[in-house]
Each structure stands twice: as structure tokens, then as C-alpha cells.
Design a protein around this motif. Structure first.
Motif, PDB file in Angstrom:
ATOM      1  N   GLU A 195      41.878  -0.662 -14.044  1.00  0.00           N
ATOM      2  CA  GLU A 195      42.883   0.327 -13.672  1.00  0.00           C
ATOM      3  C   GLU A 195      43.255   0.058 -12.221  1.00  0.00           C
ATOM      4  O   GLU A 195      42.499  -0.585 -11.496  1.00  0.00           O
ATOM      5  N   ASN A 198      40.609   0.039  -9.288  1.00  0.00           N
ATOM      6  CA  ASN A 198      39.219   0.252  -9.744  1.00  0.00           C
ATOM      7  C   ASN A 198      38.335  -0.983  -9.623  1.00  0.00           C
ATOM      8  O   ASN A 198      37.123  -0.896  -9.756  1.00  0.00           O
ATOM      9  N   CYS A 199      38.926  -2.148  -9.384  1.00  0.00           N
ATOM     10  CA  CYS A 199      38.081  -3.330  -9.189  1.00  0.00           C
ATOM     11  C   CYS A 199      38.760  -4.316  -8.250  1.00  0.00           C
ATOM     12  O   CYS A 199      39.920  -4.164  -7.885  1.00  0.00           O
ATOM     13  N   SER A 273      33.394  -4.645  -9.850  1.00  0.00           N
ATOM     14  CA  SER A 273      33.657  -3.218 -10.012  1.00  0.00           C
ATOM     15  C   SER A 273      33.743  -2.560  -8.646  1.00  0.00           C
ATOM     16  O   SER A 273      32.836  -2.714  -7.836  1.00  0.00           O
ATOM     17  N   TYR A 274      34.829  -1.824  -8.418  1.00  0.00           N
ATOM     18  CA  TYR A 274      34.910  -1.050  -7.179  1.00  0.00           C
ATOM     19  C   TYR A 274      34.637   0.424  -7.488  1.00  0.00           C
ATOM     20  O   TYR A 274      33.753   1.039  -6.921  1.00  0.00           O
ATOM     21  N   ASP A 275      35.401   0.992  -8.421  1.00  0.00           N
ATOM     22  CA  ASP A 275      35.234   2.413  -8.730  1.00  0.00           C
ATOM     23  C   ASP A 275      35.702   2.664 -10.160  1.00  0.00           C
ATOM     24  O   ASP A 275      36.781   3.205 -10.379  1.00  0.00           O
ATOM     25  N   ILE A 276      34.908   2.251 -11.127  1.00  0.00           N
ATOM     26  CA  ILE A 276      35.353   2.277 -12.523  1.00  0.00           C
ATOM     27  C   ILE A 276      35.043   3.620 -13.183  1.00  0.00           C
ATOM     28  O   ILE A 276      33.960   4.173 -13.014  1.00  0.00           O
ATOM     29  N   ASP A 277      36.029   4.145 -13.922  1.00  0.00           N
ATOM     30  CA  ASP A 277      35.853   5.368 -14.711  1.00  0.00           C
ATOM     31  C   ASP A 277      35.081   4.982 -15.976  1.00  0.00           C
ATOM     32  O   ASP A 277      35.650   4.521 -16.960  1.00  0.00           O
ATOM     33  N   PRO A 306      29.569   0.588  -8.956  1.00  0.00           N
ATOM     34  CA  PRO A 306      30.735   0.343  -8.110  1.00  0.00           C
ATOM     35  C   PRO A 306      30.404  -0.025  -6.668  1.00  0.00           C
ATOM     36  O   PRO A 306      29.495   0.516  -6.064  1.00  0.00           O
ATOM     37  N   ARG A 308      32.211   0.753  -4.276  1.00  0.00           N
ATOM     38  CA  ARG A 308      32.586   1.880  -3.416  1.00  0.00           C
ATOM     39  C   ARG A 308      31.342   2.656  -2.988  1.00  0.00           C
ATOM     40  O   ARG A 308      31.184   3.005  -1.816  1.00  0.00           O
ATOM     41  N   ARG A 315      38.742  -0.020  -0.828  1.00  0.00           N
ATOM     42  CA  ARG A 315      38.892  -1.300  -1.538  1.00  0.00           C
ATOM     43  C   ARG A 315      39.632  -2.323  -0.677  1.00  0.00           C
ATOM     44  O   ARG A 315      39.239  -3.498  -0.600  1.00  0.00           O
TER      45      ARG A 315
END
Length: 363
Positions: A195, A198-199, A273-277, A306, A308, A315
Motif C-alpha cells: 500500500e 507501507n514498505c 516492511s515499513y508499516d504494514i496493515d 515494520p 517504523r 519512511r
């Protein structure tokens, strides 16, 4: 390469190659070429070797071999010549082979190339995937410098590996519910749920000479050494879990994939992965029970750790730090996608990456 080959009979024609083993020692090769064969081979370095005389065995094994000998055959000749009880510490027969190939200019090192960095620009995911093929071809053909490109995208997507089955990887109900675009890339490996924001995804386009003599397994950490250094700078100690997972002691943070083209170009790309739902990811991807049991975790959520949370940084700040480390290490300069590269990518989407045939080539 810096040296120029003199006529074969000139004894002053000393060739020099160096190779630093990732996590190991420096190996140096000095040699000549006489009538197309290796001569006066001298291997040195800050490695450890037992017994002492084994160094002469290595030099003798290489002397007289044709200069066109592939890395695997050089390594095999060394291994065959070593005494059964020999101990090589901080290096290997393969590392010596890479060093010799570099001396012969059959293999290259990072500093033999002028590197470019393309900063992130928002593009549709299918264009990002098509650009990976186009730019790898351009580098292989010598029309573009070896390049690091950071991706950016807006629409939620799933990018599946070249050999994955759409049916097995993607849940149609989740895809419909969240408006996900599903795209197949040219490299192997697993599915990525992407998304906006998110990465972190980047692609390296390089000549295969850079990994000449390295096994597939060794080429992954070799091509990502700069990333590990960038993460280290941000306070994250990351490491490779063979074959292609990047992890920290808190879990997996990313995965890499590669594709080698017939024209000598190579693609190596990584998604972190940075901030995956994680809830949404589980609805969209059919994360196989087999895979989770293999990784020793019950839930998919635990597997997405993540960046983050581990850095507390935006990011964009992480991407900037990565680009800075790459630029500093390899003297890279900034570059941009050309109009012709973008139009080639659009053509590829129409002919290939945007088609049902390509997407469902593995049902």
C-alpha cells in the motif's frame, strides 16, 4: 578496469585483483597471462590458512589454466589441489576464483562502474514492474549505467513472484473488498502486499560481471551489504536468513529476489516492511499454513515487523539514509528515468505485465 593488457609475452604484464569476502577477509591475486594461460600466480591476503604450504598448492593449481576458465572451474582446481586436512579461514576456493577473475577483468567490482541512483517517483505498480525488466535490459546492453532505483506507488497492490500461482497466493474476496491490483513480476520469490507508504522497495540493475563466481546464496548479501550498513546507521542490526530474507532479532523485515537476463543484465530487488496493515494483508494474501509452520509462527502478523517501529523514523528519512550510504560507498550520481525508458515500460504493460495471460501464466 584500470590495467591495460600488454602483449602476452611481456613479463611486465602483471594483473592485480582484490576481493573482500563478505564478513570475511581480503583476498588478492597477482598474476600474468602467457599465451592465453595463467602464469606466475601469487595469491595473498589477510586470511588464515593451514598448513602454510597450502598457499603454494593454490598458486600451482591456478598456474597454466586457460585465462577463459570459468570461476567454478578455477575453484574446483583449487579444491582438488588442497591437502585433505587444509583449513581455510576467512576465505574459500570460490573467493580465490572471484579474485582471479577480477584480475583478468572477467569479473568486476562495485568501483569499476559508474553508478546512478533514481530517487522515488510515484508510478503505477505495473509500470514499476515493467521498468524492472526494461532497465535490466538497458544495463545489460550497456545503454544505461548500473543503477539503484527506489520505487513509489499510490494504489494498493499485490506483486507476486514469477513462479507463483495466483489462485494459491491471492484471496479474490479480499482483493475485491480492498480494490487491490495484482501484478506478476519477472523475478521469483514470494508475494508482496504493497500500500502507499507501507514498505520500502528498491531495484538494483547491474551487469552480471559484478557477481561473477559468487553462488546465488552469496550474491544476495553481497548486493545488499550497503543496505545493512544503512540500517546499522539507523540503529538496526539486520542480517540475511538464507536464501533471501532480511531479518533483525525481532523478526523478518524484508525479502529479496533476482532475475538474470540473457544479455548479461541482472535485477536484484528488495521489499522491506515499513508499516504494514497486517489485518488487511491476511485478508488479501492466502498466507499458507505450511509457510507459517515452516517459519515457526502461528500468525502472519508476527512475521511482518515494520521498520517504523524499530527506527521511529519517517519512511522518506529511511530512503534518504539508504541513498546516502549507497552514494557515499560507490560514488553514485543522481539520474532520472528517460522518456524512452518510460514509454518502453508502458509498451511492456500493454503487451505483457498488464495482460491476463502474463498474470495467470501459472494458474
Amino acid at each position: 578496469m584500470s590495467h591495460h593488457l600488454l602483449p602476452h609475452n611481456e613479463s611486465s604484464n602483471r594483473l592485480h585483483g582484490e576481493y573482500k569476502v563478505p564478513g570475511g577477509k581480503l583476498v588478492v591475486a597477482d598474476l600474468s597471462v602467457t599465451d592465453g594461460h595463467l602464469a606466475d600466480v601469487s595469491i595473498s591476503g589477510d586470511f588464515f590458512l593451514e598448513p602454510d604450504e597450502a598457499l603454494l598448492d593454490i598458486n600451482r593449481a591456478l598456474t597454466g589454466l586457460p585465462e577463459s576458465t570459468p570461476a567454478a572451474d578455477l575453484a574446483a582446481a583449487i579444491t582438488a589441489a588442497l591437502p585433505a586436512h587444509a583449513g581455510l579461514f576467512g576465505f574459500s576456493a570460490d573467493a580465490v576464483a572471484v579474485t582471479v577473475r577480477r584480475a583478468l577483468a572477467k569479473a568486476t567490482s562495485w568501483t569499476d562502474h559508474h553508478w546512478n541512483v533514481i530517487p522515488p517517483a510515484v508510478l503505477p505498480t505495473e509500470i514499476n514492474v515493467a521498468l524492472d525488466e526494461v532497465l535490466t535490459e538497458e544495463v545489460g546492453a550497456g545503454r544505461r549505467n548500473p543503477t539503484l532505483r527506489f520505487w513509489d506507488w499510490q494504489e494498493p497492490s499485490v506483486v507476486i513472484g514469477s513462479f507463483q500461482s495466483v489462485r494459491n497466493e491471492v484471496d479474490p474476496a479480499g482483493v475485491a473488498k480492498h480494490g487491490i491490483s495484482v501484478v506478476r513480476r519477472i523475478s521469483g520469490g514470494g508475494a508482496m502486499f504493497m500500500e502507499a507508504g507501507n514498505c520500502i522497495t528498491y531495484s538494483l540493475y547491474l551487469p552480471q560481471t559484478l557477481v561473477d563466481g559468487l553462488s546465488f546464496a552469496d550474491s544476495y548479501p553481497f548486493l545488499d551489504a550497503w543496505v545493512m550498513a544503512a540500517l546499522e546507521k539507523l540503529g538496526i542490526t539486520a542480517f540475511y536468513v538464507p536464501l533471501n530474507d532480511i531479518a533483525t532479532d525481532q523478526g523478518k523485515i524484508g525479502g529479496a529476489a533476482q532475475k538474470r537476463l540473457a544479455n548479461g543484465g541482472m535485477l536484484h530487488h528488495v521489499t522491506m516492511s515499513y508499516d504494514i496493515d497486517a489485518d488487511k494483508m491476511v485478508e488479501v494474501l492466502r498466507i499458507g499454513k505450511e509457510k507459517l509452520s515452516d517459519k515457526g509462527t502461528r500468525s502472519a502478523k508476527k512475521r511482518v515487523d515494520p521498520l517504523r517501529r524499530q527506527t521511529g523514523l519517517a519512511r522518506t528519512a529511511i530512503i534518504e539514509a539508504m541513498a546516502e550510504v549507497f552514494t557515499g560507498r560507490y560514488g553514485a550520481t543522481t539520474s532520472a528515468l528517460t522518456e524512452s525508458e518510460l514509454s518502453l515500460a508502458r509498451e511492456r504493460v500493454a503487451m505483457k505485465f498488464g495482460t491476463e495471460e502474463w498474470l495467470h501464466r501459472v494458474p
